[in-house]
Design an enzyme around this catalytic site. Structure first.
Site, mmCIF file in Angstrom:
data_model
loop_
_atom_site.group_PDB
_atom_site.id
_atom_site.type_symbol
_atom_site.label_atom_id
_atom_site.label_comp_id
_atom_site.label_asym_id
_atom_site.label_seq_id
_atom_site.Cartn_x
_atom_site.Cartn_y
_atom_site.Cartn_z
ATOM 1 N N GLN A 64 1.464 -7.192 1.297
ATOM 2 C CA GLN A 64 2.532 -7.811 0.504
ATOM 3 C C GLN A 64 3.141 -9.019 1.190
ATOM 4 O OE1 GLN A 64 4.964 -4.080 1.028
ATOM 5 N NE2 GLN A 64 6.657 -5.543 1.081
ATOM 6 N N HIS A 364 11.423 1.718 0.886
ATOM 7 C CA HIS A 364 10.032 1.272 0.882
ATOM 8 C C HIS A 364 9.196 2.238 0.059
ATOM 9 C CE1 HIS A 364 6.626 -0.973 2.323
ATOM 10 N NE2 HIS A 364 6.103 0.045 2.998
#
Length: 444
Positions: A64, A364
């Site tokens: 990411q 997360h």
């Protein structure tokens, strides 16, 4: 009545510190190496070796980069596993940039609607301040990605690849938030001036056009139709023509996303188990899928995850990754650091206390792809991260079972793996709405 710290107290504190020899040992180590490096337990790394009795092969991990799209990467990775297995495509990825574009666009509209809904409240009200503090961000939750896919479909990464701003989103977020706050001022002013609903809608549509322009400039223009070609692992060439993002999803994935349920473990007194919760002002697509969580106890929570893994399907999950974890070796374990011994401080809190007092929440999202069962009880879990292959074991992390219990808050499970009594709960239209700042509204 408050009392100041006296110089005599400071002298006493200093004398007590030096009276304990272990303080000097810790001081030498921490001054040289820092708190965590001085407290790391190699025995925890040895104990949590990356070997699992149930291990789903999911291939190379994604990255990411400098963006907060973990929830999006994790969800798309669960679909990617299916595509690589079914169509034999090596190193395939879905376009995170495509879903990123539409999430940003829809979040802008969601923000405008919330600003209008609270326009009669003072700027000092907690809800208005909450909205203006973070008009939008990269983070999200599973149901929010479902809302995007159900409306806009999905495309391969090759069709809408990454851009500078999708991989490094700080500047984009800064300029997007700047515009949204300015637009909030305009919308609240129009309401205060008693402008008609039609006039406000016209102005809001102009704002959305500018948002679209900003996103198209930074992320590219999402495709409406496209051709997709690939060579499978057997060397065979394939060409799919005149696809739309919706038809690509139907052909290559085809899951009914309404079959997937967000399961949480929040052991706080305000959230009884076996009830469904939503969070006020949490979402992205106005009129799209609502974020809903079914709260269950930890034995049920882990049992559902194990059941889905045994069936060969990975599990999207949300956790507080910064707690007691190592990035390089990729270990999440409650005993990986002995900080309490190093600093001579007791940090003990229950999971419920950490949630209630702001010490922990979901930060997360990743994917559980394996578990090590000993006598049918989990000892550790395999986790696919989205930080590239330079961390952990080629990008995969190990999570101890104790760490899961303490710092994991959410998993996504197909309804077919739920027992009858939980199916009955989610099928009832009985949902408790939590306040916008509730920790279960945290975005991964």
């Amino acid at each position: 009545m408050s009392k100041e710290i006296s110089l005599n107290q400071i002298k006493a504190f200093n004398e007590e510190y030096y009276a304990k020899p272990t303080h000097l040992i810790s001081q030498r180590a921490v001054k040289k190496n820092g708190i965590l490096a001085s407290s790391e337990n190699q025995s925890s790394i040895v104990k949590n070796n990356p070997v699992f009795s149930i291990d789903i092969d999911t291939g190379k991990v994604a990255n990411q980069k400098q963006s907060g799209r973990c929830w999006m990467f994790a969800a798309l990775n669960t679909f990617r596993h299916q595509i690589t297995d079914t169509f034999n495509i090596k190193d395939f990825e879905l376009s995170q940039n495509y879903t990123f574009f539409w999430d940003k666009f829809e979040k802008a509209n969601y923000f405008y609607e919330n600003i209008l809904a609270t326009s009669n409240e003072e700027l000092s009200s907690r809800k208005v301040a909450f909205l203006l503090q973070t008009p939008q961000q990269d983070g999200g939750q599973w149901d929010m990605l479902v809302a995007i896919i159900q409306k806009y479909g999905i495309v391969p990464k090759a069709i809408m690849p990454e851009t500078f701003s999708s991989s490094q989103s700080r500047d984009l977020n800064g300029f997007l938030d700047k515009k949204l706050r300015k637009d909030a001022l305009t919308l609240r002013t129009l309401v205060a001036e008693n402008k008609s609903a039609e006039e406000i809608t016209i102005e809001k549509n102009k704002m959305l056009q500018e948002i679209y322009n900003l996103l198209a400039t930074t992320l590219g223009t999402p495709p409406e139709t496209f051709d997709y070609s690939y060579v499978d692992t057997y060397g065979n060439y394939h060409l799919k023509q005149d696809l739309t993002p919706q038809s690509f999803y139907d052909e290559f994935i085809g899951r009914d996303l309404n079959d997937y349920v967000s399961i949480i473990n929040a052991p706080t007194t305000d959230k009884p188990y076996n009830q469904v919760y939503t969070v006020e002002m949490l979402g992205n697509v106005v009129g799209g899928k609502e974020v809903r969580h079914l709260n269950v106890d930890m034995p049920t929570f882990k049992g559902l995850a194990i059941g889905q893994l045994k069936a060969g399907e990975a599990v999207w999950y949300g956790c507080d990754v910064g707690q007691s974890s190592t990035r390089d070796s990729g270990l999440m374990a409650t005993d990986v650091y002995s900080v309490e011994e190093t600093l001579d401080i007791d940090y003990t809190m229950t999971k419920a206390d950490r949630l209630d007092y702001g010490e922990s929440l979901m930060t997360h999202a990743m994917v559980i792809t394996g578990v090590d069962l000993v006598d049918e009880k989990p000892t550790k879990w395999k986790v696919e991260n989205s930080w590239g292959d330079k961390v952990g074991t080629k990008g995969y992390f190990v999570m101890s079972d104790e760490w899961l219990e303490e710092y994991t808050y959410q998993i996504v499970i197909n309804k077919k793996y739920l027992p009858k009594e939980l199916l009955e709960v989610i099928e009832k239209d009985d949902v408790t709405t939590l306040l916008p700042w509730d920790p279960m509204g945290a975005l991964a």
